[in-house]
Design an enzyme around this catalytic site. Sequence first.
Site, PDB file in Angstrom:
ATOM      1  N   GLU A  55      -4.345  -4.833   6.660  1.00  0.00           N
ATOM      2  CA  GLU A  55      -4.556  -6.082   5.948  1.00  0.00           C
ATOM      3  C   GLU A  55      -5.607  -6.980   6.607  1.00  0.00           C
ATOM      4  O   GLU A  55      -6.065  -7.948   6.007  1.00  0.00           O
ATOM      5  CB  GLU A  55      -3.221  -6.842   5.841  1.00  0.00           C
ATOM      6  CG  GLU A  55      -2.220  -6.170   4.910  1.00  0.00           C
ATOM      7  CD  GLU A  55      -0.840  -6.790   4.962  1.00  0.00           C
ATOM      8  OE1 GLU A  55      -0.549  -7.499   5.946  1.00  0.00           O
ATOM      9  OE2 GLU A  55      -0.052  -6.556   4.038  1.00  0.00           O
ATOM     10  N   GLU A  92       9.156  10.835  16.811  1.00  0.00           N
ATOM     11  CA  GLU A  92       9.275   9.656  17.661  1.00  0.00           C
ATOM     12  C   GLU A  92       9.803  10.010  19.043  1.00  0.00           C
ATOM     13  O   GLU A  92       9.695   9.210  19.975  1.00  0.00           O
ATOM     14  CB  GLU A  92      10.169   8.605  17.014  1.00  0.00           C
ATOM     15  CG  GLU A  92      11.648   8.961  16.989  1.00  0.00           C
ATOM     16  CD  GLU A  92      12.492   7.882  16.334  1.00  0.00           C
ATOM     17  OE1 GLU A  92      13.453   7.440  16.973  1.00  0.00           O
ATOM     18  OE2 GLU A  92      12.182   7.484  15.196  1.00  0.00           O
TER      19      GLU A  92
END
Length: 309
Positions: A91, A122
């Site tokens: 963004e 992960e």
Amino acid sequence: MTSTPQPLSQRGHLLTEQINPNSQNLDQLTALELVDLFNQEDQQLISAIAAAREPLAAAVEKTAQALRQGGRLFYVGAGTSGRLGVLDAAECPPTFCTPPEMVQGILAGGEAALVRSSEALEDRADDGAAAIANRNVSPTDVVVGITAGGTTPFVHGALQAANERGATTVFMACVPAEQFSINVDIDVRLLVGPEILAGSTRLKAGSVTKLALNIISTGAMVQIGKVYGNRMVDVSVTNSKLEDRALRIIADLTELSRDQAAELLGRCDRKVKLALLVHWTGLSTDQGQALLDQHQGNLRQAVQSQSAP
């Protein structure tokens, strides 16, 4: 630098894994009762951000300092935490006209993990360290490790590698330090309590993380001069919505008509900041850009240097 993540069988005591007493009958609630419960629990987000105000402010300041020096901001995470980092990074270019490399999201599993769960990845601390090495992280960079429960090995591997390279390290988690401690430059704890759906940290933990990332990236961009007042003067004019916003900003701040604002914007290579400076100072576009460069893109400083009203 970091604590060794505990085995999965020993993580039940973590705040993010505990049972929420307010949602014990979750599967018996009506739709309206569900909405009310979510709303009630989400009130904790604002308090959590307020409690973390000082480390968040430190993160803003360190990030702004790094970006002024040509450094970069990296968000590192897995699952929801990693996706939120990628989202915040994505963004920044349209909002602040930043180059894509200035703010980057590092997600365990890469781009494929954005749309398909790759949660097993992960657990690979070495992958986190490799991601830091692959991006040549340096002392001028900031690395924010995001892990709701605080234990994600991918994040810890990345933070360890970033620390060894001299980068500023920030840890963002939703468990208190006494449950999982870590040695980093800035430790941000966003304590929103147990989730309505036990262990589902895409809920309150995810929401409060998004708020915190908004603060860090936007706050840093404000401090490096990407904003004038509360206007998005470095907006990237790449579609009709953003063009409309750019023209409104120019018209509002200069009292020019929309047509005049459009002519000025076009003459200034569709750069709002440059258009405003040219209008206020009477400089040519080349002179205006040189002045902005002289002030590291800070419009207010550039204007004040010319004693403009």
